[in-house]
Design a protein around this motif. Structure first.
Motif, PDB file in Angstrom:
ATOM      1  N   GLU A 171       0.833  -1.199   0.000  1.00  0.00           N
ATOM      2  CA  GLU A 171       0.000   0.000   0.000  1.00  0.00           C
ATOM      3  C   GLU A 171       0.878   1.265   0.000  1.00  0.00           C
ATOM      4  O   GLU A 171       0.603   2.238  -0.720  1.00  0.00           O
ATOM      5  N   THR A 172       1.962   1.249   0.744  1.00  0.00           N
ATOM      6  CA  THR A 172       2.913   2.366   0.779  1.00  0.00           C
ATOM      7  C   THR A 172       3.563   2.546  -0.591  1.00  0.00           C
ATOM      8  O   THR A 172       3.658   3.675  -1.105  1.00  0.00           O
ATOM      9  N   ALA A 173       4.007   1.447  -1.170  1.00  0.00           N
ATOM     10  CA  ALA A 173       4.661   1.502  -2.484  1.00  0.00           C
ATOM     11  C   ALA A 173       3.697   2.023  -3.544  1.00  0.00           C
ATOM     12  O   ALA A 173       4.087   2.748  -4.463  1.00  0.00           O
ATOM     13  N   ARG A 174       2.426   1.663  -3.408  1.00  0.00           N
ATOM     14  CA  ARG A 174       1.426   2.124  -4.354  1.00  0.00           C
ATOM     15  C   ARG A 174       1.270   3.647  -4.279  1.00  0.00           C
ATOM     16  O   ARG A 174       1.233   4.343  -5.299  1.00  0.00           O
ATOM     17  N   LYS A 175       1.239   4.172  -3.062  1.00  0.00           N
ATOM     18  CA  LYS A 175       1.140   5.629  -2.903  1.00  0.00           C
ATOM     19  C   LYS A 175       2.386   6.321  -3.458  1.00  0.00           C
ATOM     20  O   LYS A 175       2.287   7.328  -4.167  1.00  0.00           O
ATOM     21  N   PHE A 176       3.563   5.784  -3.125  1.00  0.00           N
ATOM     22  CA  PHE A 176       4.833   6.297  -3.659  1.00  0.00           C
ATOM     23  C   PHE A 176       4.786   6.315  -5.193  1.00  0.00           C
ATOM     24  O   PHE A 176       5.104   7.312  -5.843  1.00  0.00           O
ATOM     25  N   GLY A 177       4.343   5.209  -5.765  1.00  0.00           N
ATOM     26  CA  GLY A 177       4.308   5.087  -7.227  1.00  0.00           C
ATOM     27  C   GLY A 177       3.316   6.038  -7.867  1.00  0.00           C
ATOM     28  O   GLY A 177       3.565   6.568  -8.955  1.00  0.00           O
ATOM     29  N   GLU A 178       2.193   6.278  -7.182  1.00  0.00           N
ATOM     30  CA  GLU A 178       1.201   7.227  -7.702  1.00  0.00           C
ATOM     31  C   GLU A 178       1.814   8.629  -7.810  1.00  0.00           C
ATOM     32  O   GLU A 178       1.701   9.290  -8.837  1.00  0.00           O
ATOM     33  N   TYR A 179       2.472   9.063  -6.739  1.00  0.00           N
ATOM     34  CA  TYR A 179       3.075  10.400  -6.771  1.00  0.00           C
ATOM     35  C   TYR A 179       4.184  10.483  -7.813  1.00  0.00           C
ATOM     36  O   TYR A 179       4.226  11.394  -8.623  1.00  0.00           O
ATOM     37  N   LEU A 180       5.094   9.505  -7.774  1.00  0.00           N
ATOM     38  CA  LEU A 180       6.248   9.591  -8.659  1.00  0.00           C
ATOM     39  C   LEU A 180       5.849   9.341 -10.112  1.00  0.00           C
ATOM     40  O   LEU A 180       6.299  10.044 -11.020  1.00  0.00           O
ATOM     41  N   GLY A 181       4.982   8.371 -10.333  1.00  0.00           N
ATOM     42  CA  GLY A 181       4.561   8.055 -11.703  1.00  0.00           C
ATOM     43  C   GLY A 181       3.832   9.218 -12.347  1.00  0.00           C
ATOM     44  O   GLY A 181       4.093   9.574 -13.504  1.00  0.00           O
ATOM     45  N   LYS A 182       2.921   9.858 -11.587  1.00  0.00           N
ATOM     46  CA  LYS A 182       2.205  11.008 -12.136  1.00  0.00           C
ATOM     47  C   LYS A 182       3.150  12.189 -12.336  1.00  0.00           C
ATOM     48  O   LYS A 182       3.064  12.898 -13.338  1.00  0.00           O
ATOM     49  N   GLY A 183       4.062  12.384 -11.378  1.00  0.00           N
ATOM     50  CA  GLY A 183       5.044  13.466 -11.519  1.00  0.00           C
ATOM     51  C   GLY A 183       5.908  13.271 -12.752  1.00  0.00           C
ATOM     52  O   GLY A 183       6.139  14.210 -13.534  1.00  0.00           O
TER      53      GLY A 183
END
Lengths: 312, 312
Positions: free
Chosen positions: B233-245
């Protein structure tokens, strides 16, 4: 010695052409229709014919002309290869080579229309005197052109500066023309402002002059100037999206100046009242002093920039 | 003929130096302490002394050396002017001129360390063979370096590529080191991942191996590999921010490749499982095929890139 240059801006319905001296003074400008039938095969021959006629009219020989720059509504890479231009029916082909052939070997340069317009604004418009510039066109869509050290940034697929399609909203349900959800264009274009206004009106039962007629970007900013509360609320939302989006762009590119053009920019300086506060709140501090200016060349930015491509 | 080049990476505690041949093979590499006292006045003389000693040791004359490239932890403009380097105590000064003077007229080039590291990864690391590259360093902070047509994009204030400070979250209450709220660095750095993990743990009463020890970015991705739900769940949030950025960055720059480095990148390919889906969902379609790769030079990217600056 060559002392003239042509700038050509190919649009979906008309091709704008300009003849300039090397200082960027307009000697003549005119338009021809864009014939998009047969995959747009007639467009370049039409342009070549029009240029030849103008040269004859002005008694210019080939050696009097530095070249022809062409802005195209689609991705064009650094070698002048058009990758696609949906509105013209064009698939991938070598624009430089083809038009050079039609013009007896004359020098030709090609670029994406939004990038080329940015170069025009830098040369003779709102960005004069700067060499690191982001030009934003707020029209039916949101276009962008990026100039770094005086040169167009084309990107590896000719898609550089597609700032209308940066993702700015996670909670959007209506799709952007590009197929994504939550693109900047969905809020900062003329149609985007109408979307925001309609949503603002629907969510409130307050009075607003916007309830009385057709909602347009112009109507919204006219109402803002008259102090209409729901119009101000709409402008605030517009400014939040665009200001934060430009803050991100500034953090990445660190430009000297951001030049805002397109139909929406006719609202004038009032735009900056809504764009700048969210920009300054969110942009990296090293970029927070980026200058904002209005574009000044209007629909002629493309022919200016196209001509300038040849001179660089 | 010059057949050697020095690359120097100035950090807050140590200065890394490398001696290379012109093909980028390391002949020697070593470190000296960074003496930050007295506004960092000793740093350049120390570097010059170390380079002279190495030249003597390797029996190199001035004409054997193409020059010295220097990466600095702060903004450096296209003329080699350092604008500030807080960690070194440096204010604005002419790095090129000063170090050239200390080295008897030898050619010197200077750049921001994150940009220089990007150049290193392009030359000899994860971005080999490409000329339009974004390098992202996920360490204590998030750094970025942008290469366009093979050249570092410095930006007008030397602040180009500050991608750690693009605004990605409106609902943040903890301030970033830069003073803003909701910067990418607050979620995608090693410390950002710890922040996301702690928030995820606090919001849930599920079991997690992360509850048993010190939470670190490494612990999170080790737990992800072991299938731990809250780590995922943490990695998913990290990936959402970084992937969208990164989707936004790709839409603006249209790079060929994005190279991910820094301590967090030691987690390996698993990062891409979390970064790529939000990237592909939100990036402009013309940029959606951007290649993702891991950086390969580790802490040596800076000396490689510094040396390469001299050869360009």
């Amino acid at each position: 010695m060559a002392n003239h240059v042509f700038g050509v801006d190919v649009g979906g319905t008309t091709v704008k052409l300009g003849l300039f001296d090397l200082d960027g003074n307009v000697i003549d400008k005119w338009e021809i229709p864009t014939r998009t039938e047969n995959g747009g095969k007639e467009i370049l021959p039409d342009i070549a014919k029009s240029i030849r006629e103008k040269m004859k009219e002005k008694e210019l020989a080939a050696q009097d002309v530095a070249g022809v720059g062409v802005g195209v509504p689609g991705p064009v890479d650094g070698n002048g290869i058009v990758h696609k231009a949906v509105n013209l029916g064009w698939e991938q082909f070598d624009l430089k080579k083809e038009l050079t052939g039609l013009l007896g070997g004359m020098r030709v340069e090609g670029g994406n229309d939004a990038n080329v317009a940015a170069l025009g604004e830098m040369w003779k418009g709102g960005g004069q005197g700067y060499r690191n510039l982001v030009a934003v066109t707020l029209g039916t869509g949101v276009g962008g052109g990026i100039i770094i050290n005086g040169e167009i940034m084309t990107g590896s697929n000719g898609a550089g500066g597609e700032i209308g399609h940066i993702h700015v909203e996670d909670n959007e349900t209506e799709r952007c023309g590009c197929g994504n959800l939550g693109c900047l264009e969905e809020y900062a274009s003329a149609t985007g402002i109408v979307r925001l206004a309609n949503r603002t009106l629907a969510a409130s039962d307050k009075e607003s002059v916007l309830r009385n007629g057709e909602v347009s970007a112009k109507a919204v900013f006219d109402a803002v100037k008259a102090g209409d509360k729901l119009a101000v609320e709409t402008a605030r939302k517009f400014g939040e999206y665009l200001g934060k989006g430009l803050g991100v762009i500034a953090g990445i590119l660190d430009p000297e100046i951001i030049v805002i053009g397109g139909g929406v920019s006719k609202a004038g300086e009032v735009l900056f009242e809504y764009i700048k506060p969210p920009f300054e709140r969110t942009a990296f501090q090293g970029c927070r002093n980026t200058i904002f200016a209005l574009a000044t060349l209007g629909n002629d930015a493309g022919i200016y920039g196209a001509a300038k491509m040849v001179l660089d």
